[in-house]
Design a protein around this motif. Sequence first.
Motif, PDB file in Angstrom:
ATOM      1  N   LYS A   1      43.003  51.644  45.116  1.00  0.00           N
ATOM      2  CA  LYS A   1      41.827  51.364  45.930  1.00  0.00           C
ATOM      3  C   LYS A   1      41.756  52.330  47.105  1.00  0.00           C
ATOM      4  O   LYS A   1      42.747  52.570  47.788  1.00  0.00           O
ATOM      5  CB  LYS A   1      41.867  49.925  46.464  1.00  0.00           C
ATOM      6  CG  LYS A   1      41.892  48.850  45.393  1.00  0.00           C
ATOM      7  CD  LYS A   1      40.590  48.754  44.650  1.00  0.00           C
ATOM      8  CE  LYS A   1      40.580  47.562  43.704  1.00  0.00           C
ATOM      9  NZ  LYS A   1      39.345  47.498  42.897  1.00  0.00           N
TER      10      LYS A   1
ATOM     11  N   LYS B   1      42.172  39.679  52.554  1.00  0.00           N
ATOM     12  CA  LYS B   1      41.170  38.916  51.813  1.00  0.00           C
ATOM     13  C   LYS B   1      40.852  37.632  52.560  1.00  0.00           C
ATOM     14  O   LYS B   1      41.739  36.962  53.087  1.00  0.00           O
ATOM     15  CB  LYS B   1      41.687  38.569  50.415  1.00  0.00           C
ATOM     16  CG  LYS B   1      41.807  39.768  49.506  1.00  0.00           C
ATOM     17  CD  LYS B   1      42.217  39.315  48.110  1.00  0.00           C
ATOM     18  CE  LYS B   1      42.278  40.504  47.170  1.00  0.00           C
ATOM     19  NZ  LYS B   1      42.665  40.092  45.794  1.00  0.00           N
TER      20      LYS B   1
ATOM     21  N   HIS C   1      25.950  40.044  42.219  1.00  0.00           N
ATOM     22  CA  HIS C   1      27.024  40.830  42.814  1.00  0.00           C
ATOM     23  C   HIS C   1      26.642  41.226  44.227  1.00  0.00           C
ATOM     24  O   HIS C   1      25.469  41.216  44.609  1.00  0.00           O
ATOM     25  CB  HIS C   1      27.320  42.079  41.975  1.00  0.00           C
ATOM     26  CG  HIS C   1      26.146  42.997  41.822  1.00  0.00           C
ATOM     27  ND1 HIS C   1      25.801  43.937  42.758  1.00  0.00           N
ATOM     28  CD2 HIS C   1      25.227  43.096  40.840  1.00  0.00           C
ATOM     29  CE1 HIS C   1      24.722  44.586  42.366  1.00  0.00           C
ATOM     30  NE2 HIS C   1      24.348  44.091  41.207  1.00  0.00           N
ATOM     31  N   GLY C   2      27.638  41.577  45.037  1.00  0.00           N
ATOM     32  CA  GLY C   2      27.392  41.952  46.415  1.00  0.00           C
ATOM     33  C   GLY C   2      26.748  43.322  46.516  1.00  0.00           C
ATOM     34  O   GLY C   2      26.661  44.083  45.552  1.00  0.00           O
TER      35      GLY C   2
ATOM     36  N   SER D   1      27.096  40.160  51.129  1.00  0.00           N
ATOM     37  CA  SER D   1      28.542  40.337  51.165  1.00  0.00           C
ATOM     38  C   SER D   1      29.221  39.837  49.898  1.00  0.00           C
ATOM     39  O   SER D   1      30.217  40.396  49.448  1.00  0.00           O
ATOM     40  CB  SER D   1      29.131  39.610  52.380  1.00  0.00           C
ATOM     41  OG  SER D   1      28.855  38.223  52.309  1.00  0.00           O
ATOM     42  N   ARG D   2      28.672  38.779  49.300  1.00  0.00           N
ATOM     43  CA  ARG D   2      29.348  38.187  48.157  1.00  0.00           C
ATOM     44  C   ARG D   2      28.338  37.612  47.178  1.00  0.00           C
ATOM     45  O   ARG D   2      27.495  36.799  47.532  1.00  0.00           O
ATOM     46  CB  ARG D   2      30.305  37.097  48.634  1.00  0.00           C
ATOM     47  CG  ARG D   2      31.442  36.829  47.693  1.00  0.00           C
ATOM     48  CD  ARG D   2      32.643  36.225  48.403  1.00  0.00           C
ATOM     49  NE  ARG D   2      32.330  34.961  49.046  1.00  0.00           N
ATOM     50  CZ  ARG D   2      32.783  34.599  50.242  1.00  0.00           C
ATOM     51  NH1 ARG D   2      33.523  35.429  50.928  1.00  0.00           N
ATOM     52  NH2 ARG D   2      32.480  33.443  50.740  1.00  0.00           N
TER      53      ARG D   2
ATOM     54  N   GLU E   1      31.884  38.146  42.892  1.00  0.00           N
ATOM     55  CA  GLU E   1      32.864  38.175  43.984  1.00  0.00           C
ATOM     56  C   GLU E   1      33.336  36.765  44.341  1.00  0.00           C
ATOM     57  O   GLU E   1      34.510  36.553  44.652  1.00  0.00           O
ATOM     58  CB  GLU E   1      32.278  38.856  45.223  1.00  0.00           C
ATOM     59  CG  GLU E   1      32.055  40.347  45.075  1.00  0.00           C
ATOM     60  CD  GLU E   1      30.707  40.692  44.471  1.00  0.00           C
ATOM     61  OE1 GLU E   1      30.453  41.879  44.225  1.00  0.00           O
ATOM     62  OE2 GLU E   1      29.902  39.756  44.241  1.00  0.00           O
ATOM     63  N   GLN E   2      32.410  35.808  44.290  1.00  0.00           N
ATOM     64  CA  GLN E   2      32.763  34.431  44.627  1.00  0.00           C
ATOM     65  C   GLN E   2      33.762  33.861  43.631  1.00  0.00           C
ATOM     66  O   GLN E   2      34.761  33.226  44.012  1.00  0.00           O
ATOM     67  CB  GLN E   2      31.498  33.561  44.648  1.00  0.00           C
ATOM     68  CG  GLN E   2      31.733  32.116  45.077  1.00  0.00           C
ATOM     69  CD  GLN E   2      32.115  31.987  46.539  1.00  0.00           C
ATOM     70  OE1 GLN E   2      31.764  32.833  47.351  1.00  0.00           O
ATOM     71  NE2 GLN E   2      32.824  30.920  46.877  1.00  0.00           N
TER      72      GLN E   2
ATOM     73  N   ARG F   1      35.839  35.562  41.749  1.00  0.00           N
ATOM     74  CA  ARG F   1      37.131  36.253  41.913  1.00  0.00           C
ATOM     75  C   ARG F   1      37.892  35.703  43.105  1.00  0.00           C
ATOM     76  O   ARG F   1      39.123  35.612  43.085  1.00  0.00           O
ATOM     77  CB  ARG F   1      36.902  37.750  42.078  1.00  0.00           C
ATOM     78  CG  ARG F   1      36.499  38.457  40.788  1.00  0.00           C
ATOM     79  CD  ARG F   1      36.062  39.880  41.060  1.00  0.00           C
ATOM     80  NE  ARG F   1      35.700  40.586  39.832  1.00  0.00           N
ATOM     81  CZ  ARG F   1      35.005  41.715  39.816  1.00  0.00           C
ATOM     82  NH1 ARG F   1      34.593  42.264  40.960  1.00  0.00           N
ATOM     83  NH2 ARG F   1      34.712  42.293  38.668  1.00  0.00           N
ATOM     84  N   LEU F   2      37.149  35.339  44.141  1.00  0.00           N
ATOM     85  CA  LEU F   2      37.769  34.767  45.332  1.00  0.00           C
ATOM     86  C   LEU F   2      38.337  33.391  45.034  1.00  0.00           C
ATOM     87  O   LEU F   2      39.442  33.043  45.463  1.00  0.00           O
ATOM     88  CB  LEU F   2      36.733  34.678  46.457  1.00  0.00           C
ATOM     89  CG  LEU F   2      37.197  34.100  47.791  1.00  0.00           C
ATOM     90  CD1 LEU F   2      38.250  34.996  48.427  1.00  0.00           C
ATOM     91  CD2 LEU F   2      36.009  33.939  48.730  1.00  0.00           C
TER      92      LEU F   2
ATOM     93  N   GLU G   1      34.491  39.850  34.698  1.00  0.00           N
ATOM     94  CA  GLU G   1      33.410  40.820  34.867  1.00  0.00           C
ATOM     95  C   GLU G   1      32.083  40.239  34.395  1.00  0.00           C
ATOM     96  O   GLU G   1      32.042  39.417  33.483  1.00  0.00           O
ATOM     97  CB  GLU G   1      33.694  42.102  34.066  1.00  0.00           C
ATOM     98  CG  GLU G   1      34.880  42.918  34.538  1.00  0.00           C
ATOM     99  CD  GLU G   1      34.628  43.650  35.845  1.00  0.00           C
ATOM    100  OE1 GLU G   1      33.456  43.691  36.287  1.00  0.00           O
ATOM    101  OE2 GLU G   1      35.603  44.181  36.415  1.00  0.00           O
TER     102      GLU G   1
END
Length: 321
Positions: free
Chosen positions: A32, A80, A112-113, A118-119, A123-124, A126-127, A136
């Motif tokens: 990253k 995170k 997607h963000g 932001s999210r 993303e949500q 994955r969090l 995905e």
Amino acid sequence: MNDLSKAAVSLVTVDESGEGQRIDNFLARHLKGVPKSHIYRILRSGEVRVNSKRVDATCRLVIGDMVRIPPVRTAAPAPKPDAPATSKFEGHVIFEDEALLVIDKPAGVAVHGGSGISRGVIEQFRLERPQAKFLELVHRLDRETSGVLLLAKKRSALVALHEAIRNNAIEKRYLMLVCGVWKDKKRKVKLPLKKYTLESGERRVSVDDDGQPSETIFHLRENFGEFTLLEAELITGRTHQLRVQLQHLGFPIAGDDKYGDYAFNKELAKRGLKRMFLHSAETVIRHPVSGESLKLTAPLPKELANFLKNLSKTVPHAEAI
């Protein structure tokens, strides 16, 4: 890059999350903050090895491959945020197994963000699911569109579903309320669609001879005076396809803030429709692992069903097809 730290040589065994992935994309996921140009440089130099052998950027990985990743200076990852105490989308799950996660996406939520968001959905999840090795989006839905949204939990499932999409082997049906009196019980629409960008940077689509072909089969479901409820069967899946096709034909989707009638939408909001009336109601696929037919449905959201109910009261002669 700020707050740089030097990593040691690492040996990574490819699991399902990296199966079939190109080595350059695999490295980008593990390194990253490292520019792609640097990733290609360490590949060319032979510092990256797969099973102790030099490879180029096109090498595709298989489960069990051992990847040597050399020391690379990367930006220290931002901490995170803590996962929320309650899940945002778990109550919207339609179907889930070891390969797929299917939800009934609410309107007003981006998949997607980006662009100030932001999210998004991906993303949500994955969090909320830090243990998930792979997650995905299979496809996208516009932010204001509700309904069936597919996510893959295995790379093999993602690849299989993308191939099905390319081969038009996935059946998608949408419900939409349009402004105007649509008379054809069944109508096939073919129009070339071209993307363009406004000065503000906002992405739009228009009918243009130089555009990509788009095809939809529309079915008349019910007339409501000055409105018509349609069902659309997607043959192709272009960006904003239904919205632009219908606007071009003179039947904009009720509540569409990009391609609809602004003044009319304002009036609709006063009558209770505060969102675009476009819903992904049904998706039929072959399961990417078992091959069995899977019919995934999302009921019409309450706010849309209530708006139709109120229309029926004002137009008692509404005719169902």
